[in-house]
Design an enzyme around this catalytic site. Structure first.
Site, PDB file in Angstrom:
ATOM      1  N   VAL A  56      40.801  26.904  92.505  1.00 30.71           N
ATOM      2  CA  VAL A  56      40.246  27.717  91.428  1.00 30.71           C
ATOM      3  C   VAL A  56      40.084  29.158  91.701  1.00 30.71           C
ATOM      4  O   VAL A  56      40.142  29.918  90.730  1.00 30.71           O
ATOM      5  CB  VAL A  56      38.582  27.253  91.449  1.00 30.71           C
ATOM      6  CG1 VAL A  56      38.477  25.761  91.011  1.00 30.71           C
ATOM      7  CG2 VAL A  56      38.054  27.476  92.826  1.00 30.71           C
ATOM      8  N   ASN A 103      31.432  24.256  90.721  1.00 31.20           N
ATOM      9  CA  ASN A 103      30.844  23.374  91.997  1.00 31.20           C
ATOM     10  C   ASN A 103      31.742  23.589  93.266  1.00 31.20           C
ATOM     11  O   ASN A 103      31.242  23.614  94.306  1.00 31.20           O
ATOM     12  CB  ASN A 103      30.789  22.091  91.821  1.00 31.20           C
ATOM     13  CG  ASN A 103      30.364  21.449  93.080  1.00 31.20           C
ATOM     14  OD1 ASN A 103      29.233  21.271  93.301  1.00 31.20           O
ATOM     15  ND2 ASN A 103      31.430  20.542  93.598  1.00 31.20           N
ATOM     16  N   TYR A 141      28.709  33.869 102.312  1.00 34.73           N
ATOM     17  CA  TYR A 141      28.358  32.938 101.522  1.00 34.73           C
ATOM     18  C   TYR A 141      27.122  33.314 100.725  1.00 34.73           C
ATOM     19  O   TYR A 141      27.159  33.154  99.434  1.00 34.73           O
ATOM     20  CB  TYR A 141      28.129  31.573 102.413  1.00 34.73           C
ATOM     21  CG  TYR A 141      27.498  30.354 101.366  1.00 34.73           C
ATOM     22  CD1 TYR A 141      28.610  29.408 101.301  1.00 34.73           C
ATOM     23  CD2 TYR A 141      26.493  30.037 101.419  1.00 34.73           C
ATOM     24  CE1 TYR A 141      28.223  28.446 100.646  1.00 34.73           C
ATOM     25  CE2 TYR A 141      26.272  28.976 100.694  1.00 34.73           C
ATOM     26  CZ  TYR A 141      26.872  28.155 100.218  1.00 34.73           C
ATOM     27  OH  TYR A 141      26.720  26.756  99.651  1.00 34.73           O
ATOM     28  N   LYS A 194      27.068  33.334  96.624  1.00 35.78           N
ATOM     29  CA  LYS A 194      26.091  32.706  95.895  1.00 35.78           C
ATOM     30  C   LYS A 194      25.110  33.707  95.121  1.00 35.78           C
ATOM     31  O   LYS A 194      24.504  33.390  93.794  1.00 35.78           O
ATOM     32  CB  LYS A 194      25.456  31.651  96.599  1.00 35.78           C
ATOM     33  CG  LYS A 194      26.233  30.726  97.228  1.00 35.78           C
ATOM     34  CD  LYS A 194      26.911  29.795  96.296  1.00 35.78           C
ATOM     35  CE  LYS A 194      27.648  28.621  97.031  1.00 35.78           C
ATOM     36  NZ  LYS A 194      28.148  27.984  95.849  1.00 35.78           N
TER      37      LYS A 194
HETATM   38  P1  NAP Z   1      31.833  19.599  99.931  1.00 36.03           P
HETATM   39  O1  NAP Z   1      31.486  18.276 100.288  1.00 36.03           O
HETATM   40  O2  NAP Z   1      32.689  20.382 101.097  1.00 36.03           O
HETATM   41  O3  NAP Z   1      33.031  19.584  98.948  1.00 36.03           O
HETATM   42  C1  NAP Z   1      33.555  20.702  98.473  1.00 36.03           C
HETATM   43  C2  NAP Z   1      34.580  20.392  97.175  1.00 36.03           C
HETATM   44  O4  NAP Z   1      35.012  21.525  96.670  1.00 36.03           O
HETATM   45  C3  NAP Z   1      35.780  19.230  97.570  1.00 36.03           C
HETATM   46  O5  NAP Z   1      35.973  18.604  96.123  1.00 36.03           O
HETATM   47  C4  NAP Z   1      36.954  20.449  97.522  1.00 36.03           C
HETATM   48  O6  NAP Z   1      38.232  19.796  97.259  1.00 36.03           O
HETATM   49  C5  NAP Z   1      36.507  21.397  96.613  1.00 36.03           C
HETATM   50  N1  NAP Z   1      37.127  22.640  96.862  1.00 36.03           N
HETATM   51  C6  NAP Z   1      36.878  23.624  97.823  1.00 36.03           C
HETATM   52  N2  NAP Z   1      37.754  24.842  97.636  1.00 36.03           N
HETATM   53  C7  NAP Z   1      38.560  24.378  96.440  1.00 36.03           C
HETATM   54  C8  NAP Z   1      39.191  25.277  95.861  1.00 36.03           C
HETATM   55  N3  NAP Z   1      39.736  26.567  96.245  1.00 36.03           N
HETATM   56  N4  NAP Z   1      39.846  25.049  94.616  1.00 36.03           N
HETATM   57  C9  NAP Z   1      39.440  23.684  94.102  1.00 36.03           C
HETATM   58  N5  NAP Z   1      38.536  23.011  94.671  1.00 36.03           N
HETATM   59  C10 NAP Z   1      38.084  23.482  95.854  1.00 36.03           C
HETATM   60  O7  NAP Z   1      31.041  20.709  99.244  1.00 36.03           O
HETATM   61  P2  NAP Z   1      29.305  20.175  98.774  1.00 36.03           P
HETATM   62  O8  NAP Z   1      28.211  20.468  99.846  1.00 36.03           O
HETATM   63  O9  NAP Z   1      29.256  19.142  97.864  1.00 36.03           O
HETATM   64  O10 NAP Z   1      29.189  21.583  97.916  1.00 36.03           O
HETATM   65  C11 NAP Z   1      29.342  21.761  96.705  1.00 36.03           C
HETATM   66  C12 NAP Z   1      28.873  23.111  95.991  1.00 36.03           C
HETATM   67  O11 NAP Z   1      27.367  23.139  96.325  1.00 36.03           O
HETATM   68  C13 NAP Z   1      29.440  24.459  96.833  1.00 36.03           C
HETATM   69  O12 NAP Z   1      29.544  25.321  96.194  1.00 36.03           O
HETATM   70  C14 NAP Z   1      28.432  24.661  97.744  1.00 36.03           C
HETATM   71  O13 NAP Z   1      28.360  26.082  98.224  1.00 36.03           O
HETATM   72  C15 NAP Z   1      27.271  24.156  97.244  1.00 36.03           C
HETATM   73  N6  NAP Z   1      26.115  24.015  97.840  1.00 36.03           N
HETATM   74  C16 NAP Z   1      26.061  23.159  98.702  1.00 36.03           C
HETATM   75  C17 NAP Z   1      24.595  23.097  99.513  1.00 36.03           C
HETATM   76  C18 NAP Z   1      24.756  22.039 100.412  1.00 36.03           C
HETATM   77  O14 NAP Z   1      23.802  21.959 101.290  1.00 36.03           O
HETATM   78  N7  NAP Z   1      25.775  20.875 100.598  1.00 36.03           N
HETATM   79  C19 NAP Z   1      23.671  23.762  99.394  1.00 36.03           C
HETATM   80  C20 NAP Z   1      23.567  24.718  98.519  1.00 36.03           C
HETATM   81  C21 NAP Z   1      24.997  25.206  97.636  1.00 36.03           C
HETATM   82  P3  NAP Z   1      39.074  19.236  98.507  1.00 36.03           P
HETATM   83  O15 NAP Z   1      38.413  18.208  99.524  1.00 36.03           O
HETATM   84  O16 NAP Z   1      40.484  18.772  97.900  1.00 36.03           O
HETATM   85  O17 NAP Z   1      39.490  20.500  99.280  1.00 36.03           O
END
Ligand code: NAP
Length: 248
Positions: free
Chosen positions: A65, A91, A156, A160
């Site tokens: 992305v 996301n 980060y 955000k």
């Molecule tokens: P995650 O389990 O680490 O999954 C990240 C996803 O993003 C994976 O599908 C990955 O694909 C994809 N991705 C990463 N870099 C990319 C890029 N440059 N282009 C396209 N796809 C990309 O993350 P998550 O915890 O579910 O988090 C999802 C979102 O919620 C993020 O924006 C995170 O900042 C936000 N968030 C998470 C939390 C939390 O506590 N977990 C809290 C607040 C906000 P690949 O596997 O193919 O690399």
């Protein structure tokens, strides 16, 4: 009637964690789904198989992305494949945590490139199509860290927080064309991103959550799908915090 019947939704980072849960919830609510991932094809294909089992369509697309040209081509391809694009969920995200004085320029730039510019790239390419159709929804996944900051996450938090301002700006720009834009700010959610944090830190977080449990990807997915649905037709520009009360 299901919340997203006859809609096509694109979810970046749809192969794992919150993105995967959003894909599955959207499919359960009747949407056809474009699953965007960066590297792990097998995981994305597995999610697509789960979607198909629910009786709706799914396709997977590898796309970084952060790369505007890849994103432009992606949006064209999704519309060619599905015939329409109603909802995008920005996301995809990464974390590269370090205290400020130890944070490299590369770690700062990488997080901004994926988490903030990535959302800009997708929103821009999708919006140019949505405004012509006079309908569409863009949901950006922010974080409570963007609202309150967190030691070790200057990059980060900047990305955000930037997403919240961008969401408000896009909402104001596109409301006249019936395109809505909202953000969701998750608290502490159990995914791969948080799995590496020490047990001690996780216990500390838990003690700060009034609803007394860590968040699950499905908690965020349900909020995203509802905000993206016509049930939320009069809501735009907001950031919906979903954190078990952690930031009250
Ligand atoms: P995650 O389990 O680490 O999954 C990240 C996803 O993003 C994976 O599908 C990955 O694909 C994809 N991705 C990463 N870099 C990319 C890029 N440059 N282009 C396209 N796809 C990309 O993350 P998550 O915890 O579910 O988090 C999802 C979102 O919620 C993020 O924006 C995170 O900042 C936000 N968030 C998470 C939390 C939390 O506590 N977990 C809290 C607040 C906000 P690949 O596997 O193919 O690399």
């Amino acid at each position: 009637m299901s919340l997203l019947e006859e809609k096509v939704i694109l979810v970046t980072g749809g192969s794992r964690g919150i993105g995967r849960a959003t894909v599955l919830e959207a499919a359960a609510q009747g949407a056809d789904v474009a699953i965007i991932y960066r590297a792990n094809t097998a995981e994305a294909e597995q999610v697509a198989a789960e979607v198909t089992a629910l009786g709706v369509s799914a396709r997977t697309y590898a796309c970084d992305v952060a790369e505007a040209e890849q994103v432009k081509a992606l949006i064209e391809q999704v519309i060619a494949d599905f015939g329409q694009l109603d909802i995008v969920v920005n996301n995809a995200g990464i974390a590269r945590d370090k205290l400020l004085i130890a944070m490299s320029e590369e770690d700062f730039d990488a997080v901004i490139a994926t988490n903030l510019k990535g959302a800009f790239n997708v929103a821009k390419a999708a919006a140019s199509k949505m405004i012509r159709k006079r309908t569409g929804v863009i949901i950006n996944i922010s974080s409570i860290v963007g609202q309150h900051g967190n030691a070790g996450q200057a990059n980060y938090a900047a990305a955000k927080a930037g997403l919240i301002g961008m969401t408000q700006s896009i909402a104001k720009e596109l409301a006249g064309r019936n395109v809505r834009c909202c953000a969701v700010a998750p608290g502490f959610i159990e995914t791969d991103m948080t799995a590496g944090l020490s047990e001690q830190l996780q216990e500390k977080m838990l003690a700060e959550i009034p609803l007394a449990r860590l968040g699950q990807p499905e908690d965020i997915a349900r909020a995203v799908v509802w905000l993206a649905s016509d049930q939320a037709a009069y809501i735009t520009g907001i950031t919906l915090t979903v954190d078990g009360g952690m930031t009250i």
